[in-house]
Write an enzyme that holds these catalytic residues in place. Sequence first.
Site, PDB file in Angstrom:
ATOM      1  N   ALA A 132     -54.064  32.308  26.391  1.00 19.31           N
ATOM      2  CA  ALA A 132     -54.484  33.511  27.312  1.00 19.31           C
ATOM      3  C   ALA A 132     -53.951  34.616  26.251  1.00 19.31           C
ATOM      4  O   ALA A 132     -53.115  35.099  25.413  1.00 19.31           O
ATOM      5  CB  ALA A 132     -53.616  33.428  28.653  1.00 19.31           C
ATOM      6  N   PRO A 133     -54.462  36.021  26.342  1.00 14.86           N
ATOM      7  CA  PRO A 133     -55.629  36.343  27.360  1.00 14.86           C
ATOM      8  C   PRO A 133     -57.235  35.452  26.827  1.00 14.86           C
ATOM      9  O   PRO A 133     -58.550  35.769  27.403  1.00 14.86           O
ATOM     10  CB  PRO A 133     -56.203  37.886  27.802  1.00 14.86           C
ATOM     11  CG  PRO A 133     -55.385  38.095  26.343  1.00 14.86           C
ATOM     12  CD  PRO A 133     -54.519  36.640  25.887  1.00 14.86           C
ATOM     13  N   GLY A 137     -59.023  36.024  23.131  1.00 15.00           N
ATOM     14  CA  GLY A 137     -59.212  36.167  22.471  1.00 15.00           C
ATOM     15  C   GLY A 137     -59.456  34.668  20.989  1.00 15.00           C
ATOM     16  O   GLY A 137     -60.786  34.425  20.492  1.00 15.00           O
ATOM     17  N   LYS A 138     -58.987  34.024  20.649  1.00 13.44           N
ATOM     18  CA  LYS A 138     -58.771  32.735  19.948  1.00 13.44           C
ATOM     19  C   LYS A 138     -59.631  31.427  20.002  1.00 13.44           C
ATOM     20  O   LYS A 138     -60.596  31.223  19.347  1.00 13.44           O
ATOM     21  CB  LYS A 138     -57.823  32.200  19.422  1.00 13.44           C
ATOM     22  CG  LYS A 138     -56.943  33.542  18.312  1.00 13.44           C
ATOM     23  CD  LYS A 138     -55.551  33.343  17.807  1.00 13.44           C
ATOM     24  CE  LYS A 138     -54.566  34.918  17.695  1.00 13.44           C
ATOM     25  NZ  LYS A 138     -54.209  35.947  18.680  1.00 13.44           N
ATOM     26  N   CYS A 166     -51.631  27.922  23.313  1.00 11.03           N
ATOM     27  CA  CYS A 166     -51.037  29.300  24.202  1.00 11.03           C
ATOM     28  C   CYS A 166     -52.188  29.751  24.316  1.00 11.03           C
ATOM     29  O   CYS A 166     -52.639  31.124  23.404  1.00 11.03           O
ATOM     30  CB  CYS A 166     -49.835  29.202  23.424  1.00 11.03           C
ATOM     31  SG  CYS A 166     -49.235  28.512  23.488  1.00 11.03           S
ATOM     32  N   CYS A 184     -46.709  36.921  16.283  1.00  8.14           N
ATOM     33  CA  CYS A 184     -47.370  37.852  15.689  1.00  8.14           C
ATOM     34  C   CYS A 184     -46.253  38.836  16.441  1.00  8.14           C
ATOM     35  O   CYS A 184     -46.101  40.161  16.387  1.00  8.14           O
ATOM     36  CB  CYS A 184     -48.881  38.497  17.138  1.00  8.14           C
ATOM     37  SG  CYS A 184     -48.140  38.431  19.378  1.00  8.14           S
ATOM     38  N   ASP A 211     -50.436  29.656  18.858  1.00  9.20           N
ATOM     39  CA  ASP A 211     -50.694  30.736  19.080  1.00  9.20           C
ATOM     40  C   ASP A 211     -49.195  31.300  19.691  1.00  9.20           C
ATOM     41  O   ASP A 211     -49.437  31.699  21.226  1.00  9.20           O
ATOM     42  CB  ASP A 211     -51.755  31.907  19.479  1.00  9.20           C
ATOM     43  CG  ASP A 211     -51.366  33.467  19.696  1.00  9.20           C
ATOM     44  OD1 ASP A 211     -50.478  33.753  18.393  1.00  9.20           O
ATOM     45  OD2 ASP A 211     -51.652  33.658  20.073  1.00  9.20           O
ATOM     46  N   ASP A 255     -52.795  27.115  28.806  1.00  8.26           N
ATOM     47  CA  ASP A 255     -51.473  27.884  28.843  1.00  8.26           C
ATOM     48  C   ASP A 255     -51.203  27.878  30.206  1.00  8.26           C
ATOM     49  O   ASP A 255     -51.847  27.267  30.593  1.00  8.26           O
ATOM     50  CB  ASP A 255     -52.134  29.708  29.200  1.00  8.26           C
ATOM     51  CG  ASP A 255     -51.614  30.863  28.576  1.00  8.26           C
ATOM     52  OD1 ASP A 255     -51.287  31.609  27.157  1.00  8.26           O
ATOM     53  OD2 ASP A 255     -50.466  31.191  29.379  1.00  8.26           O
TER      54      ASP A 255
HETATM   55  C1  LIG Z   1     -49.445  35.086  22.107  1.00  8.50           C
HETATM   56  S1  LIG Z   1     -49.497  34.545  23.485  1.00  8.50           S
HETATM   57  C2  LIG Z   1     -51.170  34.047  24.025  1.00  8.50           C
HETATM   58  C3  LIG Z   1     -52.557  34.863  22.545  1.00  8.50           C
HETATM   59  C4  LIG Z   1     -53.979  34.167  22.460  1.00  8.50           C
HETATM   60  N1  LIG Z   1     -53.728  32.788  21.789  1.00  8.50           N
HETATM   61  C5  LIG Z   1     -54.731  35.049  22.205  1.00  8.50           C
HETATM   62  O1  LIG Z   1     -55.615  35.025  21.280  1.00  8.50           O
HETATM   63  O2  LIG Z   1     -55.535  35.671  23.094  1.00  8.50           O
HETATM   64  C6  LIG Z   1     -48.833  33.725  24.349  1.00  8.50           C
HETATM   65  C7  LIG Z   1     -48.464  33.167  25.293  1.00  8.50           C
HETATM   66  O3  LIG Z   1     -48.330  31.448  25.399  1.00  8.50           O
HETATM   67  C8  LIG Z   1     -47.824  31.385  26.765  1.00  8.50           C
HETATM   68  N2  LIG Z   1     -47.503  30.758  26.863  1.00  8.50           N
HETATM   69  C9  LIG Z   1     -45.833  30.078  27.328  1.00  8.50           C
HETATM   70  N3  LIG Z   1     -45.284  29.484  27.392  1.00  8.50           N
HETATM   71  C10 LIG Z   1     -46.451  28.318  26.841  1.00  8.50           C
HETATM   72  C11 LIG Z   1     -45.857  27.202  27.256  1.00  8.50           C
HETATM   73  N4  LIG Z   1     -44.967  26.302  27.214  1.00  8.50           N
HETATM   74  N5  LIG Z   1     -47.151  26.230  27.220  1.00  8.50           N
HETATM   75  C12 LIG Z   1     -48.825  27.119  27.146  1.00  8.50           C
HETATM   76  N6  LIG Z   1     -48.327  28.657  27.460  1.00  8.50           N
HETATM   77  C13 LIG Z   1     -47.626  29.003  27.550  1.00  8.50           C
HETATM   78  C14 LIG Z   1     -47.844  32.516  27.769  1.00  8.50           C
HETATM   79  O4  LIG Z   1     -48.409  32.528  29.281  1.00  8.50           O
HETATM   80  C15 LIG Z   1     -48.409  33.470  26.654  1.00  8.50           C
HETATM   81  O5  LIG Z   1     -50.510  33.962  26.832  1.00  8.50           O
END
Ligand SMILES: C[S@@+](CC[C@H](N)C(=O)[O-])C[C@H]1O[C@@H](n2cnc3c(N)ncnc32)[C@H](O)[C@@H]1O
Length: 433
Positions: free
Chosen positions: A253-254, A256-257, A251, A367, A314, A272
């Site tokens: 976006a955006p 960072g990890k 997961c 988070c 994440d 994502d």
């Molecule tokens: C907490 S954010 C991730 C932040 C990211 N890891 C960072 O450090 O920048 C959660 C992400 O999960 C994505 N997401 C939600 N459900 C998902 C799924 N079933 N498969 C893939 N991505 C998913 C959302 O679009 C969102 O971008």
Amino acid sequence: MTDISSQTTPNDAAGLPARAAALDLLTAALGARAGMDEGLNHPALAALDGRDRAFARALVMATLRHLGPIDAALQARVRKPPPDKVVQILRLGVAQAFVLKTPAHAAVTTSVDLVARDKNLQMFKGLVNAVLRGLLREPPALDDPDLLAPSWLAMRWRAAFGAEAAREIAAVIAQEPATDLSVKDPAQAEALAAALEAEVLPGGSLRTGRRGDIATWPGFAEGGWWVQDAAAAIPARLLGVQTGQTALDMCAAPGGKTLQLAAAGAEVAALDRSAVRLKRVAENLARQALTAEVVAADAATWPDKRRFDAVLLDAPCSATGTFRRHPDVLWAAKPSDVAGLAAVQSKLLDAAARRTKSGGRLVYCVCSLEPEEGEGQVTAFLGRTPDVALDPIAAGEGGAPAASVRPDGTLRILPQHLPGGLDGFYVARFRKA
Ligand SMILES: C[S@@+](CC[C@H](N)C(=O)[O-])C[C@H]1O[C@@H](n2cnc3c(N)ncnc32)[C@H](O)[C@@H]1O
């Protein structure tokens, strides 16, 4: 990645259009989850000059960071609740007068003028004037930890972490955070810290009190760092990836990890569900001159057959731990969100286990401060997944605060676990048999 909290906080002289834009933004922020992000793209805000726009944002952030005490102060003075719009104007008026320290006459006059702009609300001009002037005579305490969090969240935190810890969490809500940065090349950390007047935190993040446009800060143009909260930077470090290892950021976006894993030398697949949000990942990778395979897919059903040395989940969550920069999450979240998100997290954890090679590492993080998304999730996962075991995290590893380490070696990072605060996170690391 720009960070809205890093804007300047002018304290007066902005006019009525800035207050009107703040009113729209506050209404959007309190209306729905992610309403603040949508509100920030509102044309009324874009039409303002930079200084007024910064004022409008700062005013809304100040209001949201003190909303509980502001409402308590207003309720003590208003017997019958006025229409919502008048309530929002009063909230903004109180935040101007007591948080931003706008001169009293400007806070009162512009609030009355905002009411006067709506012909249906003319009859509330006197009320707004009287309530704000009354508060100016007897200033309210806006930092009371017993009032800073919505009561349903405060109750949950007391049940999960005890009364004292819950109060400490709430006290952080009123604090404006510094900006944390992750450095692409750890060898540059000291030099960048000096240039950015930053402190090097345990784990290697930089913390700076600088404000203003981050694009003008030393090292930004060269892609030397990106904005990432100190807590958010811990999970990817715990995977300990080596050059050439494969890593899946499920997961992403955006991004960072993903940036951390790519900077550590891994071959990263960044997944994502949101193609729109993935554009940010691609932009961030390009700015850092890093590479990753960027894939728009549902991580639970991604048909790819590969398994990875390191997998990071994440997961989407209630995000209640991010209130330092997103105080709107506290007021837009609903009790029912937690159960719905926990179901998604559990499906994604099962998929993450399938994607991890034998002997590989999996890190799960959210988070969120809610146990159903953290401790509860991991207990259930271990119960139904015999080929994974916890790989305990030690104090200090990856920058993990000692106070965050639980007896089972998972991390419950609370915002008060670092002086100056950090985001609330839950992190667990597993090893696949
Ligand atoms: C907490 S954010 C991730 C932040 C990211 N890891 C960072 O450090 O920048 C959660 C992400 O999960 C994505 N997401 C939600 N459900 C998902 C799924 N079933 N498969 C893939 N991505 C998913 C959302 O679009 C969102 O971008």
